[in-house]
Design a protein around this motif. Structure first.
Motif, PDB file in Angstrom:
ATOM      1  N   MET A 240      30.701   9.288 -21.143  1.00  8.36           N
ATOM      2  CA  MET A 240      32.158   9.158 -21.207  1.00  8.36           C
ATOM      3  C   MET A 240      32.614   9.053 -22.669  1.00  8.36           C
ATOM      4  SD  MET A 240      32.742   6.558 -17.988  1.00  8.36           S
ATOM      5  CE  MET A 240      34.521   6.379 -18.204  1.00  8.36           C
ATOM      6  N   PRO A 241      33.780   9.655 -22.962  1.00  3.16           N
ATOM      7  CA  PRO A 241      34.254   9.615 -24.360  1.00  3.16           C
ATOM      8  C   PRO A 241      34.514   8.166 -24.806  1.00  3.16           C
ATOM      9  CG  PRO A 241      35.742  10.922 -22.941  1.00  3.16           C
ATOM     10  CD  PRO A 241      34.698  10.344 -22.055  1.00  3.16           C
ATOM     11  N   ASP A 242      34.229   7.897 -26.049  1.00  2.81           N
ATOM     12  CA  ASP A 242      34.464   6.566 -26.648  1.00  2.81           C
ATOM     13  C   ASP A 242      33.776   5.431 -25.915  1.00  2.81           C
ATOM     14  OD1 ASP A 242      36.118   7.641 -28.624  1.00  2.81           O
ATOM     15  OD2 ASP A 242      37.825   7.646 -27.232  1.00  2.81           O
ATOM     16  N   ILE A 243      32.630   5.722 -25.328  1.00  5.26           N
ATOM     17  CA  ILE A 243      31.934   4.678 -24.575  1.00  5.26           C
ATOM     18  C   ILE A 243      31.570   3.496 -25.468  1.00  5.26           C
ATOM     19  CG2 ILE A 243      29.693   5.854 -24.852  1.00  5.26           C
ATOM     20  CD1 ILE A 243      30.799   3.726 -21.832  1.00  5.26           C
ATOM     21  N   ASP A 244      31.295   3.786 -26.747  1.00  9.55           N
ATOM     22  CA  ASP A 244      30.916   2.700 -27.653  1.00  9.55           C
ATOM     23  C   ASP A 244      32.077   1.762 -27.933  1.00  9.55           C
ATOM     24  OD1 ASP A 244      31.897   5.067 -28.795  1.00  9.55           O
ATOM     25  OD2 ASP A 244      31.340   4.370 -30.802  1.00  9.55           O
ATOM     26  N   LYS A 245      33.326   2.246 -27.714  1.00  6.92           N
ATOM     27  CA  LYS A 245      34.481   1.363 -27.944  1.00  6.92           C
ATOM     28  C   LYS A 245      34.880   0.612 -26.676  1.00  6.92           C
ATOM     29  CE  LYS A 245      36.091   4.225 -31.704  1.00  6.92           C
ATOM     30  NZ  LYS A 245      36.101   5.691 -31.569  1.00  6.92           N
ATOM     31  N   LYS A 246      34.785   1.287 -25.536  1.00  7.38           N
ATOM     32  CA  LYS A 246      35.301   0.656 -24.324  1.00  7.38           C
ATOM     33  C   LYS A 246      34.192   0.219 -23.354  1.00  7.38           C
ATOM     34  CE  LYS A 246      36.082   5.188 -22.190  1.00  7.38           C
ATOM     35  NZ  LYS A 246      37.057   6.196 -21.811  1.00  7.38           N
TER      36      LYS A 246
ATOM     37  N   GLU B 296      37.751  -0.455 -17.109  1.00  9.27           N
ATOM     38  CA  GLU B 296      37.648   0.962 -16.721  1.00  9.27           C
ATOM     39  C   GLU B 296      36.189   1.342 -16.434  1.00  9.27           C
ATOM     40  OE1 GLU B 296      38.825   3.722 -19.779  1.00  9.27           O
ATOM     41  OE2 GLU B 296      37.983   5.425 -18.657  1.00  9.27           O
ATOM     42  N   ILE B 297      35.313   0.973 -17.352  1.00  6.14           N
ATOM     43  CA  ILE B 297      33.881   1.281 -17.191  1.00  6.14           C
ATOM     44  C   ILE B 297      33.327   0.565 -15.958  1.00  6.14           C
ATOM     45  CG2 ILE B 297      31.595   1.008 -18.258  1.00  6.14           C
ATOM     46  CD1 ILE B 297      33.385   3.155 -19.532  1.00  6.14           C
ATOM     47  N   GLU B 298      33.731  -0.687 -15.836  1.00  8.56           N
ATOM     48  CA  GLU B 298      33.284  -1.478 -14.703  1.00  8.56           C
ATOM     49  C   GLU B 298      33.663  -0.814 -13.377  1.00  8.56           C
ATOM     50  OE1 GLU B 298      34.254  -5.629 -15.485  1.00  8.56           O
ATOM     51  OE2 GLU B 298      34.532  -5.858 -13.323  1.00  8.56           O
TER      52      GLU B 298
END
Lengths: 447, 447
Positions: B427-433, B438-440
Motif C-alpha cells: 500500500m502507498p505510504d505504508i511507512d507513514k500510516k 485504515e491499515i487495521e
C-alpha cells in the motif's frame, strides 16, 4: 599399462558399459550379485518387459551390437487401446515406421553378457555381493553367496551399475558428507500376468503393438515375447476401492477382470493362479547427487537415477549414460577428473527430467489414452508436426525417437507445448475445426 | 509383567522419552553409541547452542523436570541485531516476558541422563553401537566400541532416537518396501567460534539476547553460556564469493571479519586459531515415512525428522514428540497398534511443517532481520496482535510460544498472514500510516 576398472553389477547397463570401456583398452572386472542367469534357472530381477527405443539402440550401435539385439526384439508400431466394451483403437507411436521394440529383460541381459565376455579384457564374476568399498584404496569387498568366501578387488576406477537399490550408492551415501538422496514410491504397484500363445504358437493379440487397457486410476498393459506369449502387467493402487488391498480372493479377481478387462479374460487361462501366486512389486524413483566421488568412482544407470517404467526409458536412459560417458572419455582424453565432473554436471538434469516425465506418463497411459479430448490433442499435434517438423516435435517423439534432444530439453519443450495446447483445446468448436488453417495459424502465433 | 522397551540413542530425546515411559511403568534400556559424557571428556556431538522454548518446556514439565533444567538455562528476551557499522538494534522476541532459553547441548543432555537414571526402571548402556535390528524377534545387535564385544538385546517395543543419521532408521530403510526417504543439505555450513567472558567472568555482550550479525547470504549468531562465554556460530555458504571455500587463510579471515563483524572482532581473541582449527559442519533436513514399523518399532526426534537449526526447534520438536506419544498412550490405553498408528499419522505433517519453516527462517535471520521493510512488517503485525490477539498471532510466536498450535497449523496460518501482509506492505505510504486505523481495517477485511 592400461587401467583396471571394476564394475559392480552385470545388469543391462553394467554389461554394456563393460563393452564400451573394454573397447577403449581398459581391463574390466564385472561383479554380479546373482548367479549366472545363462546357466542357472533364475529370474533377471523384477521386471515388466522392456521397450527398447532410439536412445537404447544408439547405445548398442556405439559398440556395434545393435544387430545382435535386434534378433530378439519385436517392433511395436502403435498403442492398441482396449476399451471397457471390448473395442480396440490404434494409436501409432510415431510417423512411418517408427517403433519401440519389446525385449525380455532376461534375454537382452544374457546377450549383453555374452557380448561382454567376447571382449578379451572383460571378466564377469558371479554370486559376488558387494558389502563395502574402501574409498581410499579403491578396494571393493565381496561376499560370495555360494562359497561364503570374502574377497576384495582393487582397481584404478570403479563404477556402480547395481540398480535402484545399489550397494555401491548406499556405500557412498554412508561415507559422503552432503550427499543428496531421495527415494519416492508411487502409490501404485504392479503384478505380472500372462496371455499365452495360441495352440500353434501364434500371437493371440496383435503382435506388433503395445496393448493398453487404460482404466483411469489403474491399467493393464501387454507386450509381445518372441515365443508368442504376451507379458501382461497390471498397474494397480496398493490401497483404495479398486486396489491390491481390495481385490484379493479368486472370486473378486474373476469379477474384477470380467468387469474391467472383458476382452482379455478369455485369453488368460491361468489368470486366477497367476494373480494369487505372483508377487506385487513396488515402483520407486531414486534421485541422488553427486554421481561421482573422489574422481575415481561413478554411478550409472538405475544406481544413479532409478525411474518408474511408464515412459519405457529406464534401460534406454542407462544405455545413453554409456554413450555420454564414452563421448566424454573421447573429449577429455582419459582425464577422469574432467570426465567425471562433466558427466555428472551434464547428465544429472537429464536423469531428473526423465524421472519426472516417467511419473507423468503413468497418468497419460492409464487415464488419458482413453480420453477423446486427449486423442484429439494428439491428432492436432501430429498434424502440425507433419507440416512444421522443425517447429514442433511431440513430447513422446522427442523422448523416444530423438536421441539428439536431451531429456531435460524435451521436458522443457513439452511443458511449453502443453501450455500452447491448453489454449488451443479451449477454443470453441475445436473438435470441428481442429484441422483448419485457423488453428494452425494460432499455434504458429504462440510459438 | 511390565513391558520391556529398548531405546537406541541416549541423546536429548531418547533420555526424555525414557523418563516418560519409565513413569508409566515400562522397563527401559537405553543404548548410547558414545561414552558417558558425564565421565569422559567428549563433545555431545556437533551442535550450536540450543534455544529451549515453550514446546520444549512443556515436554520437560510433563515429567516434572522443568525446574531442574531452568537452572542451566539463560533467558533471551530479544534478538540483538548487529549492523555492519557496529550499531545494534533490539527486536523483542515476543510480548512481556516471553523468552527463549539458551542451553548448552552437553549440559542439558547430562542432566537428562541423570534424571533418567533416577528412575529405577531405566538403565543406560554406553559405547553400544547399534549394528542391526532383527525385526521378527525385535532383537537389536550392538558392538561395544570399547570392549569390541557384540551383544544383543530383545524387547517388546523399540524406539530409535539416534539422531539425523540414525542407525535404527537406516535399518528400517533397508528392510522396508516402500519406505519414503529424503535427505537434503542446504548450501551453507557452519563453524563454531567463541567470544570468551571478560577478565572477571562477565558477559561481554548483552547476556539476555540472541545476537545476530545478519549479512544477506550469511550470518553469525552468538548465544550466552552459563560461564560468561558466548558460543558464536558462523553460517556461511560452502562455495561462492564469500564462503568457506574463499575465506581460507588467516589473513583472509582477519580481513573478512573486520569488514563484516567489526564490533565482534575485538571480543574474539582466538578468532584466527578457532577458524583455522574448528571443523565446518553441514546442515541436513531428513524426511521419511513411515515412522513406525510392525506395531512395535518407532522413530522419534531427529531420527524421524532432522531439521536445520534456524527456528531453534530441533530439540523442542523432539520433546513435543514425547508429549504427543505420551498423550496417545493415555488415550489408547497401552494399545500400541493404535498408538503407533495415530502417532505417525498425527505427527508427520508437523514434522514436515517445522522442517520447511526452519529452512525458511534461515533466510529471515540472515537477510530480512536487517531489512527496514521487514522490520516495519513485524511492527504492524505486533501492533495488530496487541489489539486482536485472538485474530492474529505472529508466525514466530505460534511456533515458539504456542504449544497448543500444531506446527502444521502454524505453517498454514503463517502463509495466509504473509499473503495478507504482502498486500498491506504494497500500500502507498505504508511507512507513514502503518499504525493507522485504515491499515487495521484493511487487515480485518482480509481475515
Amino acid at each position: 599399462m592400461s587401467k583396471k576398472i571394476n564394475i559392480i553389477g552385470a545388469g543391462l547397463v553394467g554389461s554394456l558399459l563393460s563393452i564400451y570401456l573394454a573397447k577403449r583398452g581398459y581391463k574390466i572386472d564385472l561383479f554380479e550379485r546373482r548367479p549366472d542367469m545363462r546357466t542357472a534357472n533364475i529370474s533377471a530381477g523384477k521386471s515388466i518387459n522392456l521397450a527398447l527405443s532410439d536412445r537404447g539402440w544408439k547405445g548398442l550401435e556405439g559398440v556395434g551390437i545393435a544387430d545382435e539385439i535386434k534378433k530378439i526384439a519385436i517392433p511395436m508400431y502403435a498403442r492398441a487401446i482396449h476399451h471397457k466394451d471390448g473395442s480396440t483403437v490404434h494409436q501409432p507411436y510415431g510417423k512411418d515406421n517408427q517403433a519401440i521394440y519389446s525385449v525380455s529383460r532376461a534375454e537382452i541381459n544374457m546377450r549383453l553378457m555374452d557380448l561382454a565376455e567376447q571382449q578379451e579384457n572383460v571378466n564377469i564374476h558371479f554370486n559376488e555381493r558387494c558389502t563395502s568399498i574402501d574409498r581410499k584404496s579403491l578396494t571393493a569387498e565381496f561376499i560370495n553367496d555360494e562359497t561364503k568366501k570374502v574377497k576384495t578387488a582393487q582397481s584404478d576406477l570403479l563404477f556402480g551399475s547395481d540398480g535402484a537399490f545399489a550397494a555401491s550408492r548406499l556405500n557412498m551415501q554412508l561415507t559422503s558428507d552432503r550427499f543428496e538422496y531421495n527415494q519416492h514410491y508411487i502409490s501404485a504397484g504392479y503384478k505380472e500376468l500372462i496371455i499365452p500363445s495360441g495352440p500353434n504358437g501364434e500371437f493371440l493379440l496383435e503382435k506388433n503393438a503395445l496393448h493398453i487397457w487404460p482404466r483411469g486410476s489403474f491399467m493393464m498393459i501387454a507386450l509381445p515375447n518372441m515365443d508368442g506369449n504376451f507379458t501382461c502387467t497390471l498397474f494397480f493402487p496398493f490401497e483404495g476401492e479398486k486396489s491390491f488391498a481390495s481385490i484379493k480372493t479368486r472370486e473378486q479377481v474373476q469379477n474384477f477382470f470380467e468387469e474391467e478387462f472383458t476382452d482379455a479374460v478369455p485369453l488368460m487361462p491361468t489368470l486366477l493362479d497367476d494373480y494369487m501366486n505372483n508377487p506385487v512389486s513396488s515402483l520407486v524413483t531414486v534421485k541422488c547427487f553427486p554421481w561421482t566421488f573422489d574422481n575415481k568412482i561413478g554411478l550409472i544407470g538405475d544406481a544413479a537415477h532409478a525411474i518408474v517404467p511408464f515412459f519405457g526409458q529406464g534401460m534406454n536412459c542407462g544405455f545413453e549414460d554409456c554413450v555420454v560417458l564414452n563421448d566424454l572419455i573421447e573429449k577429455h582424453k582419459e582425464d577422469w577428473t574432467k570426465i567425471f565432473d562433466e558427466y555428472q554436471t551434464l547428465r544429472k538434469p537429464d536423469g531428473d527430467a526423465i524421472a519426472d516425465l516417467a511419473v507423468a506418463n503413468f497418468i497419460e497411459m492409464r487415464d488419458k489414452t482413453a480420453d477423446p479430448k486427449f486423442l484429439l490433442q494428439k491428432k492436432i499435434e501430429a498434424r502440425f508436426n507433419g507440416k512444421y517438423p522443425e517447429k514442433w516435435i511431440p513430447l513422446y517423439s522427442m523422448v523416444t525417437y530423438s536421441p539428439h534432444i536431451r531429456y531435460s530439453t524435451a521436458l522443457k519443450e513439452g511443458q511449453k507445448q502443453e501450455a500452447i495446447m491448453q489454449k488451443i483445446m479451449a477454443m470453441p468448436d475445436i473438435d470441428k475445426k481442429w484441422d483448419s488453417i485457423e488453428i494452425e495459424n494460432e499455434m504458429l502465433k504462440y510459438l
